[in-house]
Design an enzyme around this catalytic site. Structure first.
Site, short mmCIF file in Angstrom:
data_model
loop_
_atom_site.label_atom_id
_atom_site.label_comp_id
_atom_site.label_asym_id
_atom_site.label_seq_id
_atom_site.Cartn_x
_atom_site.Cartn_y
_atom_site.Cartn_z
N ASN B 99 38.85 33.99 46.08
CA ASN B 99 40.15 34.63 46.35
C ASN B 99 40.48 34.65 47.83
O ASN B 99 40.80 35.68 48.41
CB ASN B 99 40.20 36.04 45.76
CG ASN B 99 39.04 36.91 46.16
OD1 ASN B 99 37.96 36.41 46.50
ND2 ASN B 99 39.23 38.21 46.15
N HIS B 184 36.13 38.94 35.09
CA HIS B 184 36.32 40.34 35.48
C HIS B 184 37.01 41.00 34.30
O HIS B 184 38.06 40.54 33.87
CB HIS B 184 37.20 40.39 36.74
CG HIS B 184 37.65 41.77 37.11
ND1 HIS B 184 36.88 42.63 37.84
CD2 HIS B 184 38.80 42.43 36.84
CE1 HIS B 184 37.55 43.76 38.02
NE2 HIS B 184 38.71 43.67 37.44
N ASP B 310 28.93 43.00 45.25
CA ASP B 310 30.40 43.03 45.23
C ASP B 310 30.95 43.26 46.64
O ASP B 310 31.85 44.07 46.86
CB ASP B 310 30.91 44.11 44.27
CG ASP B 310 32.41 43.99 44.05
OD1 ASP B 310 32.94 42.89 44.25
OD2 ASP B 310 33.05 44.99 43.70
#
Lengths: 314, 428
Positions: B99, B184, B310
């Site tokens: 991303n 996700h 994360d």
């Protein structure tokens, strides 16, 4: 020396009024007592005092508001403060300025009080970390609306003498309501028993953890209540997204003279306004001065806000 | 490079079921030559000797989910700072998220990040590409071509493919060419404009809460699809007891898939958000203590396979906003291992289980030759002092962004040394 310092730290009232959650019972009572002294003044011919003369109060409203804004406006003026109201819903934010930057800009003008209403929960807390003056929360998101709860408390006290031992029902859109939350905290703190009544889709999950009993039925929820607080139902929530229709809501949750009979005999009705007549409350009931405290709420709102401004202004 | 021997180490390598005092010999090519209790200095008289004084030696950690700001967000993190932070935390291999700006969804972008990564970082990088073009959840990316260029897996990071038909086709296509799909799990209709767990804390803070059903419903959907289209399917991060029950049911039925959890969700709960701490605004959100405990239990009985950091660097400006507007995510690659060790110290998990979820399990899912110190494998090694106490200070962390969720937390256990292919690249 250290001991002396400690005592003065307790004496000093906290710097900001961000919510009832952060308030002690002593502080709440202090505000209510102070407010009582302004009730008479507001009914007299000469309403102006000079307790805040030379002080600057900025009303920072990021969300449109009529009553709260005018109430704070008037309260400041009656205490002699210079009041500036900034309607932010169509201003700097649109140009990309962050809340922090707005706060810094205003802070540079040396205000003594900032009254803020914001659509985001927690915005007043963030603001209070960045300015040197007192911050008073005039409603943030769905978190808190402390002065509304305080004025509701003052209204109840003025009629019933005391809050301790009363049974209070809060009815309507609890999920989205900051008024409901602040009232739950304050009424619990002052010794009342609180019931909340709402259709399931407008009832927050685990609301019982805030110390209330939750009902989805007016008859059960109103049973034995001294005070019935109705909440406003927003238009966009009436048409299918949270509820089937206005009509169905009124049928099951609208306050009518028949439903009011489930409460105690002399039960009183409150509403933070603005009202949807015929949606959450029967129009005649709303105007019945024997049971409705709506006008009194607005009146005492000014007194409560005067008390808050006076006590929190350094 | 000369031969090296690391002696006096408690060697913990779950891939070989090792937990014993011993040594490791690293050959000239940076590979493991011998490992275990039988290995001594006599086996390699000319080697450089490194005495780690009875501290713990584990394979370098494989972090399956971290964000590197390049390209497009260099002000949040770059390859150099990410690599420094990783090595300081004993992490030697990282799966990077796509991303970025532009999004990594085509072959030319892969070339770019491979080159940048090689030139600027010291760690092993395994880039992911997006699952759908522009991460819009509509059109699948070139799984075959991207894999051929070295893409390790496909993920829309913090976005979910909402359309069931699209997801079915993705899984169908992926099942044929054997690529790894990393999902996700979040139903947008149920999570729209919401930011923390739905419950007491969301009530008190006046924030709209995300019910755990939003996660569960996507997991249930995907696992149903998986019966039809058995591809390599991985759930990036789960956050609730509810999801775990679905996973348990499906794993007991013999379905093959893997599950990850963020270190934050097994170390913190919603109460840690306190008075609007935006650094704890995470996705999936922190939930109840009951959920946290269930997740830890899930690791213990093998329902959850990997623990990830994360790692989501965010600059101060995007966090200094009202909670609902603030950016989501926290950094964590450097504190991943020490924070995971908390679960060992408070007797929630055995040490080898924690190490397994940080090393060999992710490697097996990714099908890479990492996370193990078997003979002949790369000598990516991390040496830890299991008991060393320290306090997390954002300013001391090596990431470019300082948005740690555990500022001022007292931890026990710190990385002493990190080796990459036999080379000591970090020393504390």
């Amino acid at each position: 020396m250290a001991v002396v310092k400690k005592i003065s730290a307790i004496k000093n009232s906290p710097k900001h009024l961000l919510g009832i959650q952060n308030l002690s019972i002593l502080e709440a009572k202090k505000i209510l007592n102070e407010a009582k002294t302004f009730i008479k003044l507001n009914r007299s011919n000469t309403k102006k005092l000079d307790s805040l003369r030379g002080k600057t109060q900025i009303n920072l409203f990021f969300e449109p508001s009529t009553r709260t804004q005018s109430s704070f406006d008037l309260a400041g003026k009656r205490l002699g403060a210079d009041v500036m109201t900034m309607n932010m819903s169509n201003s700097a934010l649109k140009k990309g300025e962050t809340l922090i930057d707005t706060a810094m800009t205003l802070n540079a003008m040396h205000p003594d009080l900032i009254v803020i209403r914001h659509q985001d929960s927690g915005a007043p807390n963030l603001l209070s970390q960045k300015v040197n003056c007192a911050v008073i929360n005039a409603g943030d998101g769905r978190r808190e609306h402390p002065t509304q709860a305080l004025l509701d408390a003052l209204t109840i006290i003025s009629r019933k003498g005391n809050i301790e031992g009363l049974k209070i029902a809060i009815c309507g859109d609890i999920l989205h309501s900051r008024v409901a939350r602040s009232n739950i905290y304050l009424m619990n703190m002052l010794g009342a028993e609180v019931n909340v009544i709402a259709p399931k889709t407008l009832m927050p999950k685990s609301i019982e953890r805030l110390g209330v009993k939750a009902f989805t039925n007016m008859k059960k929820g109103l049973d034995g209540c001294d005070i019935v607080m109705m909440l406003r139902l927003q238009n966009e929530r009436m048409q299918g997204s949270f509820l089937p229709s206005k009509r169905e809501y009124y049928e099951y949750f609208g306050l009518t003279p028949e439903k009011l009979k489930f409460a105690k005999k002399n039960a009183l009705i409150m509403h933070p306004g603005p009202m949807n007549r015929g949606v959450e409350i029967d129009t005649k009931l709303a105007d019945d001065i024997n049971v409705s405290l709506v006008k009194e709420q607005v009146e005492l709102g000014v007194a409560v806000r005067m008390a808050c401004l006076k006590l929190y202004c350094k | 490079m000369n031969e090296k021997i690391i002696i006096n180490a408690r060697v913990v390598d779950p891939s070989q079921k090792l937990d014993e005092m011993g040594a490791v010999i690293i050959d000239k090519n940076g590979k493991v030559k011998a490992i275990g209790k039988k290995v001594t200095k006599k086996d390699c008289p000319n080697a450089e000797v490194i005495d780690v004084k009875k501290n713990i030696l584990i394979p370098g950690i494989v972090d399956m989910k971290a964000f590197v700001g390049e390209p497009g967000f260099e002000y949040k993190e770059n390859f150099r700072t990410l690599s420094q932070a990783a090595l300081a935390g004993g992490v030697t291999s990282i799966v990077t998220m796509p991303n970025t700006k532009p999004i990594i969804d085509n072959v030319s972008m892969v070339d770019f990040i491979m080159r940048r990564g090689r030139d600027k970082s010291k760690i092993n990088l395994f880039p992911c590409a997006s699952l759908t073009k522009q991460m819009e959840g509509k059109l699948m990316t070139e799984f075959g071509l991207l894999s051929a260029k070295g893409i390790i897996g496909f993920s829309d990071v913090n976005k979910t493919v909402q359309n069931t038909e699209t997801m079915a086709r993705i899984m169908d296509y992926a099942s044929d060419i054997g690529v790894l799909i990393m999902q996700h799990a979040e139903d947008y209709e149920l999570s729209k404009n919401r930011c923390i767990n739905e419950g007491e804390v969301s009530n008190r803070l006046g924030l709209s809460g995300i019910s755990s059903i939003a996660e569960k419903i996507i997991i249930e959907r995907d696992l149903s699809l998986l019966s039809e289209f058995p591809c390599r399917y991985h759930i990036n991060q789960i956050s609730s007891k509810n999801s775990l029950e679905v996973i348990k049911k499906n794993k007991l039925n013999g379905k093959k898939f893997s599950v990850g959890v963020s270190i934050n969700n097994i170390s913190l709960n919603e109460n840690d958000i306190g008075d609007f701490k935006t650094f704890l605004k995470l996705s999936p959100p922190l939930r109840l203590e009951d959920d946290r405990k269930a997740l830890v239990q899930g690791i213990k009985n093998g329902l959850i396979d990997v623990i990830v950091s994360d790692h989501t660097p965010e600059d101060e400006e995007s966090k200094r906003l009202p909670f609902a507007q603030a950016a989501t995510g926290a950094i964590g690659v450097e504190t991943l291992l020490p924070l995971a060790l908390e679960l060992y110290h408070n007797e929630s998990l055995p040490l080898n289980k924690i190490i397994e979820c940080l090393t060999i399990n992710p490697s097996n899912i990714l099908k890479i030759n990492k996370g193990t110190l078997k003979k002949g494998y790369d000598a990516d090694i991390c040496v830890i002092d299991l008991n060393k106490p320290w306090v997390v200070k954002a300013g001391d962390l090596k990431s470019k962004s300082k948005n740690t969720a555990i500022e001022d937390k007292r931890l026990q256990g710190k990385v002493l040394m990190t080796f990459l292919q036999g080379e000591a690249v970090f020393k504390n």
